[in-house]
Design a protein around this motif. Sequence first.
Motif, PDB file in Angstrom:
ATOM      1  N   GLY A  11     -10.687   7.835  -9.511  1.00  0.00           N
ATOM      2  CA  GLY A  11     -11.172   8.000  -8.151  1.00  0.00           C
ATOM      3  C   GLY A  11     -10.899   9.366  -7.562  1.00  0.00           C
ATOM      4  N   SER A  12      -9.757   9.946  -7.877  1.00  0.00           N
ATOM      5  CA  SER A  12      -9.410  11.256  -7.333  1.00  0.00           C
ATOM      6  C   SER A  12     -10.397  12.322  -7.799  1.00  0.00           C
ATOM      7  N   VAL A  13     -10.722  12.302  -9.082  1.00  0.00           N
ATOM      8  CA  VAL A  13     -11.652  13.295  -9.628  1.00  0.00           C
ATOM      9  C   VAL A  13     -13.039  13.124  -9.017  1.00  0.00           C
ATOM     10  N   VAL A  14     -13.482  11.880  -8.887  1.00  0.00           N
ATOM     11  CA  VAL A  14     -14.824  11.624  -8.360  1.00  0.00           C
ATOM     12  C   VAL A  14     -14.919  12.031  -6.892  1.00  0.00           C
ATOM     13  N   VAL A  15     -13.954  11.584  -6.076  1.00  0.00           N
ATOM     14  CA  VAL A  15     -13.998  11.891  -4.641  1.00  0.00           C
ATOM     15  C   VAL A  15     -13.833  13.388  -4.405  1.00  0.00           C
ATOM     16  N   TYR A  16     -12.938  14.007  -5.155  1.00  0.00           N
ATOM     17  CA  TYR A  16     -12.719  15.448  -4.966  1.00  0.00           C
ATOM     18  C   TYR A  16     -13.948  16.260  -5.360  1.00  0.00           C
TER      19      TYR A  16
ATOM     20  N   THR B 183      -2.348  19.218 -12.212  1.00  0.00           N
ATOM     21  CA  THR B 183      -3.673  19.220 -11.588  1.00  0.00           C
ATOM     22  C   THR B 183      -4.104  17.805 -11.210  1.00  0.00           C
ATOM     23  N   GLN B 184      -3.786  16.848 -12.075  1.00  0.00           N
ATOM     24  CA  GLN B 184      -4.168  15.459 -11.813  1.00  0.00           C
ATOM     25  C   GLN B 184      -3.544  14.949 -10.517  1.00  0.00           C
ATOM     26  N   TRP B 185      -2.231  15.153 -10.362  1.00  0.00           N
ATOM     27  CA  TRP B 185      -1.566  14.603  -9.186  1.00  0.00           C
ATOM     28  C   TRP B 185      -1.790  15.458  -7.948  1.00  0.00           C
ATOM     29  N   LEU B 186      -2.031  16.756  -8.113  1.00  0.00           N
ATOM     30  CA  LEU B 186      -2.405  17.584  -6.970  1.00  0.00           C
ATOM     31  C   LEU B 186      -3.755  17.142  -6.418  1.00  0.00           C
TER      32      LEU B 186
ATOM     33  N   CYS C 125       0.823  -1.209   0.000  1.00  0.00           N
ATOM     34  CA  CYS C 125       0.000   0.000   0.000  1.00  0.00           C
ATOM     35  C   CYS C 125       0.857   1.259   0.000  1.00  0.00           C
ATOM     36  N   SER C 126       1.975   1.224   0.723  1.00  0.00           N
ATOM     37  CA  SER C 126       2.854   2.390   0.742  1.00  0.00           C
ATOM     38  C   SER C 126       3.462   2.627  -0.634  1.00  0.00           C
ATOM     39  N   PHE C 127       3.870   1.555  -1.299  1.00  0.00           N
ATOM     40  CA  PHE C 127       4.443   1.707  -2.638  1.00  0.00           C
ATOM     41  C   PHE C 127       3.399   2.204  -3.618  1.00  0.00           C
ATOM     42  N   LEU C 128       2.210   1.588  -3.555  1.00  0.00           N
ATOM     43  CA  LEU C 128       1.173   1.950  -4.513  1.00  0.00           C
ATOM     44  C   LEU C 128       0.608   3.338  -4.250  1.00  0.00           C
ATOM     45  N   GLY C 129       0.457   3.690  -2.963  1.00  0.00           N
ATOM     46  CA  GLY C 129      -0.208   4.940  -2.639  1.00  0.00           C
ATOM     47  C   GLY C 129       0.698   6.136  -2.489  1.00  0.00           C
ATOM     48  N   PHE C 130       2.012   5.913  -2.277  1.00  0.00           N
ATOM     49  CA  PHE C 130       2.895   7.052  -2.007  1.00  0.00           C
ATOM     50  C   PHE C 130       4.090   7.108  -2.949  1.00  0.00           C
ATOM     51  N   ILE C 131       4.856   6.040  -3.046  1.00  0.00           N
ATOM     52  CA  ILE C 131       6.120   6.094  -3.773  1.00  0.00           C
ATOM     53  C   ILE C 131       5.885   6.337  -5.263  1.00  0.00           C
ATOM     54  N   TYR C 132       5.013   5.552  -5.871  1.00  0.00           N
ATOM     55  CA  TYR C 132       4.751   5.727  -7.303  1.00  0.00           C
ATOM     56  C   TYR C 132       4.127   7.093  -7.610  1.00  0.00           C
ATOM     57  N   PRO C 133       3.089   7.545  -6.879  1.00  0.00           N
ATOM     58  CA  PRO C 133       2.554   8.891  -7.144  1.00  0.00           C
ATOM     59  C   PRO C 133       3.567  10.001  -6.900  1.00  0.00           C
ATOM     60  N   ALA C 134       4.441   9.822  -5.897  1.00  0.00           N
ATOM     61  CA  ALA C 134       5.474  10.833  -5.659  1.00  0.00           C
ATOM     62  C   ALA C 134       6.409  10.935  -6.868  1.00  0.00           C
TER      63      ALA C 134
ATOM     64  N   PHE D 141      -8.764   0.845  -4.317  1.00  0.00           N
ATOM     65  CA  PHE D 141      -9.210   2.230  -4.273  1.00  0.00           C
ATOM     66  C   PHE D 141      -8.097   3.188  -4.694  1.00  0.00           C
ATOM     67  N   LEU D 142      -6.882   2.970  -4.174  1.00  0.00           N
ATOM     68  CA  LEU D 142      -5.762   3.832  -4.540  1.00  0.00           C
ATOM     69  C   LEU D 142      -5.414   3.683  -6.026  1.00  0.00           C
ATOM     70  N   GLY D 143      -5.498   2.454  -6.526  1.00  0.00           N
ATOM     71  CA  GLY D 143      -5.263   2.256  -7.945  1.00  0.00           C
ATOM     72  C   GLY D 143      -6.295   2.969  -8.802  1.00  0.00           C
ATOM     73  N   TRP D 144      -7.539   2.981  -8.343  1.00  0.00           N
ATOM     74  CA  TRP D 144      -8.588   3.714  -9.058  1.00  0.00           C
ATOM     75  C   TRP D 144      -8.336   5.216  -8.996  1.00  0.00           C
ATOM     76  N   CYS D 145      -7.826   5.695  -7.863  1.00  0.00           N
ATOM     77  CA  CYS D 145      -7.564   7.131  -7.718  1.00  0.00           C
ATOM     78  C   CYS D 145      -6.473   7.620  -8.655  1.00  0.00           C
ATOM     79  N   MET D 146      -5.513   6.777  -8.972  1.00  0.00           N
ATOM     80  CA  MET D 146      -4.421   7.213  -9.843  1.00  0.00           C
ATOM     81  C   MET D 146      -4.549   6.672 -11.267  1.00  0.00           C
ATOM     82  N   ALA D 147      -5.671   6.059 -11.581  1.00  0.00           N
ATOM     83  CA  ALA D 147      -5.857   5.484 -12.915  1.00  0.00           C
ATOM     84  C   ALA D 147      -5.837   6.580 -13.978  1.00  0.00           C
ATOM     85  N   PRO D 148      -5.189   6.349 -15.110  1.00  0.00           N
ATOM     86  CA  PRO D 148      -5.099   7.378 -16.174  1.00  0.00           C
ATOM     87  C   PRO D 148      -6.363   7.447 -17.011  1.00  0.00           C
ATOM     88  N   ILE D 149      -7.485   7.735 -16.377  1.00  0.00           N
ATOM     89  CA  ILE D 149      -8.770   7.868 -17.064  1.00  0.00           C
ATOM     90  C   ILE D 149      -9.393   9.203 -16.652  1.00  0.00           C
TER      91      ILE D 149
END
Length: 221
Positions: free
Chosen positions: A152-157, A104-107, A79-88, A140-148
């Motif tokens: 998830g980030s756009v929907v939740v935000y 904007t996407q990653w912010l 989870c740390s790799f998927l949710g933090f290291i790769y997005p960083a 969930f984290l994978g959905w949040c960073m999915a290139p679509i």
Amino acid sequence: MCIRFQNSCCWIGFVFVCGEMSIYAAQLEKQLYKEDQFYSNALRIVEQKTGVKRLHIVFIVFALFASYFILAYGAAITCSFLGFIYPAYKSVIAIETPETRDDTQWLTYWVVYSSFMFFEIFFDAFLSIFPFYYILKMMFLGWCMAPIPLNGSVVVYSKCIRPFVLQHQNKVDHALSKALDAASEMKHEAETAISESVYSKEVMEQLASAVQNGAEKDKNT
């Protein structure tokens, strides 16, 4: 010559291992089709319903259990790799490129991720007792960073975070302003107290020096 010999040895070893595995697989398949075993009825029903051979069913079940235990014991690291290291890493790449859309996407992702981690602090002890919690978290984290477009980030935000912040923005700004004013006042009081303490120390040193000089004069006279 040595490279060819090493390649030949590798191929021989690979063929040998595959041959041994095929032998064990044949023995296992023969064992699975014995009707006097406790699992025979269950495997026969699943095989008839799905059309999948019993050997393949066993391999699938084993792979699922192995994946579950790997994820269960390595869930925090994964989870740390998927949710933090790769997005960083992707955020750094986005900063270094002139395009602003990925910024904007990653912010947006980091706003959602921070909100998720904030709530997880309070509910982690409760949620972690569920066996598939970390799997759902990684999904969930994978959905949040999915290139679509609607990840998830756009929907939740757009559905949760943005309306809440805009609704309470004035209150939040007022609270932050009061907190900053209180911090500034505390800093001023601390600086005043320190300066007064230093001044009092200097005054006491001067008085002590004057008393000592007077005592020396009286002694000399």
